[in-house]
Design a protein around this motif. Structure first.
Motif, PDB file in Angstrom:
ATOM      1  N   TRP A   1       0.811  -1.216   0.000  1.00  0.00           N
ATOM      2  CA  TRP A   1       0.000   0.000   0.000  1.00  0.00           C
ATOM      3  C   TRP A   1       0.842   1.263   0.000  1.00  0.00           C
ATOM      4  O   TRP A   1       0.312   2.368  -0.147  1.00  0.00           O
ATOM      5  CB  TRP A   1      -0.966   0.003   1.184  1.00  0.00           C
ATOM      6  N   LYS A   2       2.164   1.123   0.164  1.00  0.00           N
ATOM      7  CA  LYS A   2       3.043   2.284   0.053  1.00  0.00           C
ATOM      8  C   LYS A   2       3.320   2.653  -1.403  1.00  0.00           C
ATOM      9  O   LYS A   2       3.843   3.738  -1.684  1.00  0.00           O
ATOM     10  CB  LYS A   2       4.367   2.009   0.781  1.00  0.00           C
ATOM     11  N   ASN A   3       2.974   1.756  -2.309  1.00  0.00           N
ATOM     12  CA  ASN A   3       3.125   2.019  -3.742  1.00  0.00           C
ATOM     13  C   ASN A   3       1.988   2.947  -4.176  1.00  0.00           C
ATOM     14  O   ASN A   3       0.824   2.575  -4.126  1.00  0.00           O
ATOM     15  CB  ASN A   3       3.062   0.707  -4.520  1.00  0.00           C
ATOM     16  N   PRO A   4       2.296   4.176  -4.625  1.00  0.00           N
ATOM     17  CA  PRO A   4       1.225   5.113  -4.987  1.00  0.00           C
ATOM     18  C   PRO A   4       0.351   4.607  -6.133  1.00  0.00           C
ATOM     19  O   PRO A   4      -0.807   5.008  -6.241  1.00  0.00           O
ATOM     20  CB  PRO A   4       1.979   6.388  -5.369  1.00  0.00           C
ATOM     21  N   ALA A   5       0.886   3.732  -6.992  1.00  0.00           N
ATOM     22  CA  ALA A   5       0.092   3.186  -8.093  1.00  0.00           C
ATOM     23  C   ALA A   5      -0.960   2.206  -7.592  1.00  0.00           C
ATOM     24  O   ALA A   5      -1.920   1.908  -8.312  1.00  0.00           O
ATOM     25  CB  ALA A   5       0.997   2.503  -9.110  1.00  0.00           C
ATOM     26  N   ILE A   6      -0.799   1.692  -6.377  1.00  0.00           N
ATOM     27  CA  ILE A   6      -1.775   0.809  -5.751  1.00  0.00           C
ATOM     28  C   ILE A   6      -2.688   1.600  -4.821  1.00  0.00           C
ATOM     29  O   ILE A   6      -3.901   1.414  -4.804  1.00  0.00           O
ATOM     30  CB  ILE A   6      -1.077  -0.311  -4.959  1.00  0.00           C
ATOM     31  N   ALA A   7      -2.083   2.504  -4.048  1.00  0.00           N
ATOM     32  CA  ALA A   7      -2.825   3.249  -3.028  1.00  0.00           C
ATOM     33  C   ALA A   7      -3.741   4.310  -3.610  1.00  0.00           C
ATOM     34  O   ALA A   7      -4.630   4.811  -2.918  1.00  0.00           O
ATOM     35  CB  ALA A   7      -1.856   3.898  -2.043  1.00  0.00           C
ATOM     36  N   ASN A   8      -3.524   4.662  -4.886  1.00  0.00           N
ATOM     37  CA  ASN A   8      -4.352   5.668  -5.558  1.00  0.00           C
ATOM     38  C   ASN A   8      -4.892   5.098  -6.859  1.00  0.00           C
ATOM     39  O   ASN A   8      -4.149   4.528  -7.658  1.00  0.00           O
ATOM     40  CB  ASN A   8      -3.523   6.924  -5.850  1.00  0.00           C
ATOM     41  N   ASP A   9      -6.168   5.255  -7.056  1.00  0.00           N
ATOM     42  CA  ASP A   9      -6.850   4.759  -8.255  1.00  0.00           C
ATOM     43  C   ASP A   9      -7.152   5.957  -9.151  1.00  0.00           C
ATOM     44  O   ASP A   9      -8.072   6.725  -8.877  1.00  0.00           O
ATOM     45  CB  ASP A   9      -8.136   4.043  -7.831  1.00  0.00           C
ATOM     46  N   PHE A  10      -6.341   6.135 -10.201  1.00  0.00           N
ATOM     47  CA  PHE A  10      -6.470   7.300 -11.082  1.00  0.00           C
ATOM     48  C   PHE A  10      -6.446   8.588 -10.250  1.00  0.00           C
ATOM     49  O   PHE A  10      -7.226   9.496 -10.458  1.00  0.00           O
ATOM     50  CB  PHE A  10      -7.750   7.238 -11.899  1.00  0.00           C
ATOM     51  N   GLY A  11      -5.521   8.637  -9.295  1.00  0.00           N
ATOM     52  CA  GLY A  11      -5.361   9.830  -8.480  1.00  0.00           C
ATOM     53  C   GLY A  11      -6.277   9.924  -7.284  1.00  0.00           C
ATOM     54  O   GLY A  11      -6.122  10.820  -6.453  1.00  0.00           O
ATOM     55  N   VAL A  12      -7.248   9.020  -7.157  1.00  0.00           N
ATOM     56  CA  VAL A  12      -8.188   9.042  -6.028  1.00  0.00           C
ATOM     57  C   VAL A  12      -7.693   8.058  -4.971  1.00  0.00           C
ATOM     58  O   VAL A  12      -7.543   6.865  -5.259  1.00  0.00           O
ATOM     59  CB  VAL A  12      -9.607   8.651  -6.471  1.00  0.00           C
ATOM     60  N   PRO A  13      -7.425   8.500  -3.745  1.00  0.00           N
ATOM     61  CA  PRO A  13      -6.959   7.585  -2.701  1.00  0.00           C
ATOM     62  C   PRO A  13      -7.942   6.434  -2.483  1.00  0.00           C
ATOM     63  O   PRO A  13      -9.151   6.644  -2.400  1.00  0.00           O
ATOM     64  CB  PRO A  13      -6.868   8.479  -1.461  1.00  0.00           C
ATOM     65  N   VAL A  14      -7.394   5.219  -2.401  1.00  0.00           N
ATOM     66  CA  VAL A  14      -8.241   4.045  -2.202  1.00  0.00           C
ATOM     67  C   VAL A  14      -8.867   4.060  -0.814  1.00  0.00           C
ATOM     68  O   VAL A  14     -10.057   3.763  -0.652  1.00  0.00           O
ATOM     69  CB  VAL A  14      -7.423   2.759  -2.438  1.00  0.00           C
ATOM     70  N   ASP A  15      -8.078   4.375   0.203  1.00  0.00           N
ATOM     71  CA  ASP A  15      -8.574   4.542   1.572  1.00  0.00           C
ATOM     72  C   ASP A  15      -9.453   3.387   2.053  1.00  0.00           C
ATOM     73  O   ASP A  15     -10.508   3.596   2.664  1.00  0.00           O
ATOM     74  CB  ASP A  15      -9.361   5.859   1.696  1.00  0.00           C
ATOM     75  N   GLY A  16      -9.029   2.170   1.754  1.00  0.00           N
ATOM     76  CA  GLY A  16      -9.753   1.017   2.274  1.00  0.00           C
ATOM     77  C   GLY A  16     -11.111   0.785   1.649  1.00  0.00           C
ATOM     78  O   GLY A  16     -11.959   0.105   2.238  1.00  0.00           O
ATOM     79  N   CYS A  17     -11.341   1.321   0.453  1.00  0.00           N
ATOM     80  CA  CYS A  17     -12.655   1.209  -0.188  1.00  0.00           C
ATOM     81  C   CYS A  17     -12.681   0.237  -1.368  1.00  0.00           C
ATOM     82  O   CYS A  17     -13.743   0.045  -1.969  1.00  0.00           O
ATOM     83  CB  CYS A  17     -13.122   2.583  -0.665  1.00  0.00           C
ATOM     84  N   GLU A  18     -11.560  -0.360  -1.717  1.00  0.00           N
ATOM     85  CA  GLU A  18     -11.511  -1.367  -2.767  1.00  0.00           C
ATOM     86  C   GLU A  18     -10.231  -2.178  -2.586  1.00  0.00           C
ATOM     87  O   GLU A  18      -9.321  -1.776  -1.848  1.00  0.00           O
ATOM     88  CB  GLU A  18     -11.593  -0.744  -4.172  1.00  0.00           C
ATOM     89  N   VAL A  19     -10.160  -3.311  -3.271  1.00  0.00           N
ATOM     90  CA  VAL A  19      -9.037  -4.235  -3.130  1.00  0.00           C
ATOM     91  C   VAL A  19      -8.417  -4.465  -4.508  1.00  0.00           C
ATOM     92  O   VAL A  19      -9.131  -4.796  -5.464  1.00  0.00           O
ATOM     93  CB  VAL A  19      -9.518  -5.575  -2.528  1.00  0.00           C
ATOM     94  N   PRO A  20      -7.098  -4.301  -4.653  1.00  0.00           N
ATOM     95  CA  PRO A  20      -6.483  -4.491  -5.968  1.00  0.00           C
ATOM     96  C   PRO A  20      -6.607  -5.932  -6.450  1.00  0.00           C
ATOM     97  O   PRO A  20      -6.568  -6.871  -5.647  1.00  0.00           O
ATOM     98  CB  PRO A  20      -5.014  -4.105  -5.739  1.00  0.00           C
ATOM     99  N   TRP A  21      -6.763  -6.080  -7.756  1.00  0.00           N
ATOM    100  CA  TRP A  21      -6.890  -7.420  -8.351  1.00  0.00           C
ATOM    101  C   TRP A  21      -5.794  -7.666  -9.386  1.00  0.00           C
ATOM    102  O   TRP A  21      -5.114  -8.675  -9.334  1.00  0.00           O
ATOM    103  CB  TRP A  21      -8.278  -7.580  -8.974  1.00  0.00           C
ATOM    104  N   ASN A  22      -5.616  -6.736 -10.335  1.00  0.00           N
ATOM    105  CA  ASN A  22      -4.596  -6.889 -11.376  1.00  0.00           C
ATOM    106  C   ASN A  22      -3.897  -5.563 -11.625  1.00  0.00           C
ATOM    107  O   ASN A  22      -4.439  -4.493 -11.315  1.00  0.00           O
ATOM    108  CB  ASN A  22      -5.219  -7.314 -12.718  1.00  0.00           C
ATOM    109  N   THR A  23      -2.736  -5.637 -12.224  1.00  0.00           N
ATOM    110  CA  THR A  23      -2.136  -4.467 -12.841  1.00  0.00           C
ATOM    111  C   THR A  23      -2.112  -4.699 -14.342  1.00  0.00           C
ATOM    112  O   THR A  23      -2.146  -5.837 -14.800  1.00  0.00           O
ATOM    113  CB  THR A  23      -0.708  -4.209 -12.318  1.00  0.00           C
ATOM    114  N   ALA A  24      -2.073  -3.610 -15.111  1.00  0.00           N
ATOM    115  CA  ALA A  24      -2.152  -3.736 -16.561  1.00  0.00           C
ATOM    116  C   ALA A  24      -1.414  -2.593 -17.226  1.00  0.00           C
ATOM    117  O   ALA A  24      -1.241  -1.527 -16.629  1.00  0.00           O
ATOM    118  CB  ALA A  24      -3.620  -3.742 -17.013  1.00  0.00           C
TER     119      ALA A  24
END
Length: 405
Positions: A138-161
């Protein structure tokens, strides 16, 4: 084949089994208690349904494990775009449906995640409950932010592309490998290129590549939406896209509506290039006999866009415990490895592989990419960031007004 969206939602809304615990009660349970609560539940997972391979993996493989090990029924509902599901949840909230919604899980990212957050439509603050959350960096900004919007515990990553193009090496041995080269190639080869009309997800990302080029690089667009920067890049982008329009398939009089339609044009040799956010799809299409064995994929020398996609539980899901079990399974080292296998899907993992057991790391190291699929390591050398969601909405609206009309 995609199911009838309206019929599916009606049926699911009337038949879904509900957990007895609400979201806040789940947050104080142990994981064993959550698993027990989930037993016998049904998870209505709404997701893009345009890939038979992904559909089979989810319905048969994931669904099979859930039924066998957890007593959970997985009901995959195929849709053309996650925006349909966002609107469904929004309409349920407006109607006062706060604990008996028809959607338990969504495959989502980008603008649609932003809409869920802005509308308070997402179940949040639970990701630490998942045992496999320990595998996420979660320290990776590409994971912790979804198109610039902080995830903040509201979704779970599945894939990178990461976006890539494909061509038939037998008929086009030297494809254009940059946006300016592609523009020149389109003009020199009329009728051999097109792209899906935004807001199709993949067509939209192609337009963003042109937008980046027009702006002088992605670095000039990062950060919050800037109207002046947008206006300058947009004017150049629409000029480019309108200039090439007469040289597109069917002289630009019509565009494919979806990436599935573009893939069909490529498979039938009506166009010479296709593209996808998941390059693994090219190898799967070759294996299925849809694309020729001489299909090869590539990135652009000026870079291609990459991102992370997620799963999200709506605020009014009546089956949150079962949805949590699904998310934890998808995040597991074993399932991240399983879907990374080219013969299964070829999806890039969203977990930190170094946090997995040695046998899992060995499994990832042993994966041999399909010869039609450009290596992820090669693409990563020229990876471009996604813009914040406000930019994407403006670009899609601008395309419709200035090009698509």
């Amino acid at each position: 084949m995609l199911r009838s969206f309206a019929l599916a939602t009606l049926l699911l809304a009337t038949t879904a089994h509900a957990d007895t615990a609400d979201g806040e009660a789940l947050k104080v349970m142990s994981w064993d208690q959550i698993v027990a609560e989930a037993k016998g539940g049904t998870v209505n997972w709404f997701m893009w349904g345009g890939s038979d391979v992904i559909n089979q993996y989810v319905s048969d493989h994931v669904g099979g494990i859930l039924a066998r090990d957890y007593g959970i029924t997985l009901n995959r509902v195929g849709v053309a775009d996650a925006a349909e599901v966002v609107n469904l949840v929004l309409s349920e909230k407006a109607a006062g449906v706060t604990d008996a919604g028809s959607v338990d899980l969504i495959w989502i990212n980008g603008e649609n995640f932003r809409s869920m957050r802005q509308g308070d439509l997402a179940f949040c603050g639970y990701t630490d409950l998942l045992p496999n959350n320990a595998l996420v960096d979660w320290k990776n900004p590409a994971i912790a932010n979804d198109f610039g919007v902080p995830v903040d515990g509201c979704e779970v990553p599945w894939n990178t592309a990461q976006f890539a193009f494909a061509h038939d090496g037998a008929t086009l041995p030297a494809p254009p490998t940059s946006i300016p080269a592609l523009i020149d190639w389109i003009k020199a080869n009329p009728g051999r290129f097109t792209y899906p009309a935004p807001p199709d997800f993949t067509g939209s990302v192609f337009v963003r590549h042109v937008f980046y080029y027009a702006a002088g690089g992605a670095e000039n667009l990062l950060g919050p939406f800037d109207q002046a920067k947008y206006d300058a890049a947009a004017a150049k982008t629409w000029a480019i896209l309108n200039e090439i329009e007469p040289f597109l398939w069917r002289e630009g009089r019509t565009y494919p509506n979806t990436i599935v339609q573009l893939n069909e044009l490529f498979a039938n040799n009506e166009v010479a290039l296709t593209f996808n956010y998941e390059p693994a799809q090219f190898g799967l299409a070759v294996t299925a006999g849809t694309y020729p064995e001489t299909t090869r994929s590539f990135g652009l020398t000026d870079g291609t866009i990459g991102n992370t996609n997620y799963t999200l539980i709506p605020f009014n899901s009546p089956n949150k415990a079962a949805a949590l079990v699904v998310q934890n399974l998808l995040l597991s080292a074993e399932e991240q490895l399983e879907k990374a296998k080219p013969e299964v899907w070829g999806a890039a993992p969203a977990i930190d592989i170094t946090r997995t057991p040695a046998e899992i790391q060995a499994g990832f190291a042993a994966i041999k990419a399909h010869p039609s699929v450009v290596p992820a390591s090669e693409l990563a050398q020229a990876a471009l960031p996604e813009l914040q969601a406000d930019w994407i909405t403006a670009i899609e609206d601008g395309w419709r007004a200035n090009v698509g009309n």
